[in-house]
Design a protein around this motif. Structure first.
Motif, PDB file in Angstrom:
ATOM      1  N   SER A 231       0.722  -1.081   0.011  1.00  0.00           N
ATOM      2  CA  SER A 231      -0.007   0.065  -0.225  1.00  0.00           C
ATOM      3  C   SER A 231       1.078   1.215  -0.073  1.00  0.00           C
ATOM      4  O   SER A 231       0.494   2.210  -0.663  1.00  0.00           O
ATOM      5  N   LYS A 234       2.008   1.755  -3.457  1.00  0.00           N
ATOM      6  CA  LYS A 234       1.051   2.116  -4.239  1.00  0.00           C
ATOM      7  C   LYS A 234       0.415   3.698  -4.301  1.00  0.00           C
ATOM      8  O   LYS A 234       0.220   4.406  -5.082  1.00  0.00           O
ATOM      9  N   LYS A 235       0.845   4.095  -3.159  1.00  0.00           N
ATOM     10  CA  LYS A 235       0.738   5.738  -2.858  1.00  0.00           C
ATOM     11  C   LYS A 235       2.028   6.445  -3.758  1.00  0.00           C
ATOM     12  O   LYS A 235       1.762   7.299  -3.959  1.00  0.00           O
ATOM     13  N   THR A 238       0.944   5.143  -8.184  1.00  0.00           N
ATOM     14  CA  THR A 238      -0.621   4.873  -8.314  1.00  0.00           C
ATOM     15  C   THR A 238      -0.687   3.931  -9.572  1.00  0.00           C
ATOM     16  O   THR A 238      -1.805   3.520  -9.747  1.00  0.00           O
ATOM     17  N   LEU A 240       0.503   0.915 -10.169  1.00  0.00           N
ATOM     18  CA  LEU A 240       0.934  -0.261  -9.598  1.00  0.00           C
ATOM     19  C   LEU A 240      -0.457  -1.030  -9.798  1.00  0.00           C
ATOM     20  O   LEU A 240      -1.405  -0.576  -8.990  1.00  0.00           O
ATOM     21  N   ASP A 242      -2.912  -4.262  -8.277  1.00  0.00           N
ATOM     22  CA  ASP A 242      -3.287  -4.797  -7.056  1.00  0.00           C
ATOM     23  C   ASP A 242      -2.633  -6.273  -6.932  1.00  0.00           C
ATOM     24  O   ASP A 242      -2.595  -6.917  -7.756  1.00  0.00           O
ATOM     25  N   ILE A 260       8.025  -3.492  -6.779  1.00  0.00           N
ATOM     26  CA  ILE A 260       7.558  -2.840  -5.428  1.00  0.00           C
ATOM     27  C   ILE A 260       8.665  -2.669  -4.380  1.00  0.00           C
ATOM     28  O   ILE A 260       8.706  -1.518  -3.849  1.00  0.00           O
TER      29      ILE A 260
END
Ligand code: SF4
Length: 364
Positions: A231, A234-235, A238, A240, A242, A260
């Protein structure tokens, strides 16, 4: 006088000092082993138990010891005469369907026998929660109220010399039911979740990542921590996709997870740099301190160095034994025409050691 030995005594599975972390995440489990800071803390506690600093190792340990003695004297001057003085008191904490136990540094029963001062020494640099919010203080106080039924009031104090602070709070016997309820809830949640690590991992929602994950032995494999990292990533990016954080062993997901990891690694490096700069600027940061890594020194003039070494009885062969020449760099000095023959001759002479091939992950 008996020399105390705190190192060899055991700990409860959910010891009072670990409850802060278990309260934050029921899946938390501390690491085995020790550290220089923990060993220093043990020595200072042993010295304070017998008021004898002779076995302390460093000036810093003596300073912390003296500070604690002074802080305790100052704090205790607020109270009436002491009726009974106990060091290293072991308290059993009977809870609702569970229990724990621990050893508190000081328990001083005041004249009249219905009040006491309970105290714990904190020798490290971590910020200590005040007793009313501190799980260790709550557990020790609960055990003390249970052990001494005549005591109606306990003043709990933490002496924290590295922050020049004495943190204190007065608990009354009326607080006992709430203390038991709160402690029981935390330990029972831990008793339910922790054993799941023995046969796999707890459910994602049973673990709560916090700043204390760095002390948890499951930090490397915890799916909740993986979820947190994803998470964060992903911040930062954006676009990336799920990703299931429990799917780390699936080769099909590894390239996504690798990206990641790189994003978060870059972010974490920048946070580490900022933290170092803040400490160098003199900021006080919870649980962190600036540690010198020393300075590196290197010779800027080899010929002069060799002359000085010779003057001090160090001959050329001894000097050559101390160095490794950068083969590729030196080969370049031989010039394009003889570079390869220079390398071949070194290899034929049996003086070139070749390591196993090294690899890294490259992005396309
Ligand atoms: S690593 Fe996982 S189990 Fe350990 S404290 Fe963090 S979230 Fe909880």
């Amino acid at each position: 006088m008996n020399t105390p030995d705190h190192q060899s005594r055991g700990h409860a599975e959910f010891s009072p000092s670990s409850l802060k972390y278990v309260a934050a995440c029921a899946g938390y489990q501390g690491r085995d082993g020790t550290s220089p800071a923990a060993e220093m803390g043990t020595r200072i506690h042993e010295a304070l138990e017998v008021f004898d600093p002779s076995a302390l190792h460093t000036e810093q340990e003596h300073e912390i010891y003296e500070q604690i003695v002074k802080m305790e004297q100052d704090f205790m001057s607020n109270f009436a005469e002491i009726e009974e003085e106990l060091n290293e008191i072991q308290v059993e904490v009977a809870l609702d369907g569970t229990e724990t136990w621990g050893t508190c540094d000081r328990f001083l029963i005041l004249k009249g026998s219905d009040r006491a001062v309970m105290a714990d020494y904190k020798t490290g640099i971590s910020i200590i929660d005040p007793p009313e919010k501190n799980w260790q203080a709550k557990a020790y106080t609960t055990g003390a109220f249970q052990k001494y039924p005549d005591i109606k009031e306990i003043v709990f104090a933490f002496y924290v010399p590295q922050h020049s602070a004495t943190l204190h709070h007065t608990f009354t016997r009326e607080d006992l039911p709430t203390l038991v309820e709160d402690l029981s809830r935390v330990i029972k949640a831990g008793e339910e979740v922790r054993p799941k690590w023995e046969s796999g991992t707890p459910e994602l929602e049973e673990c709560t990542p916090t700043q204390y994950c760095r002390f948890c032995r499951h930090e490397d494999t915890c799916p909740a921590l993986g979820g947190l990292v994803i998470s964060v990533a992903k911040k930062l990016d954006t676009t990336l996709p799920d990703i299931d954080p429990t799917d780390v062993d699936n080769p099909a997901r590894l390239s996504e997870l690798f990206n990641i990891a790189k994003i978060v690694e870059n972010w974490s490096m920048s946070i580490k740099r900022k933290t170092l700069d803040a400490l160098k600027d003199g900021e006080q940061l919870d649980g962190l301190k600036l540690r010198s890594m020393g300075r590196t020194r290197k010779i800027s003039d080899n010929a002069t160095f060799v002359k000085i070494a010779k003057k001090h009885g160090i001959d050329l062969d001894t000097l050559l034994d101390q160095v490794n020449f950068p083969l590729a760099k030196v080969a370049k000095k031989a010039g394009a025409d003889s570079r390869q023959s220079f390398l071949d001759e070194c290899t034929d002479a049996g003086i070139v050691e070749t390591s196993d091939e090294r690899h890294c992950v490259a992005t396309q």
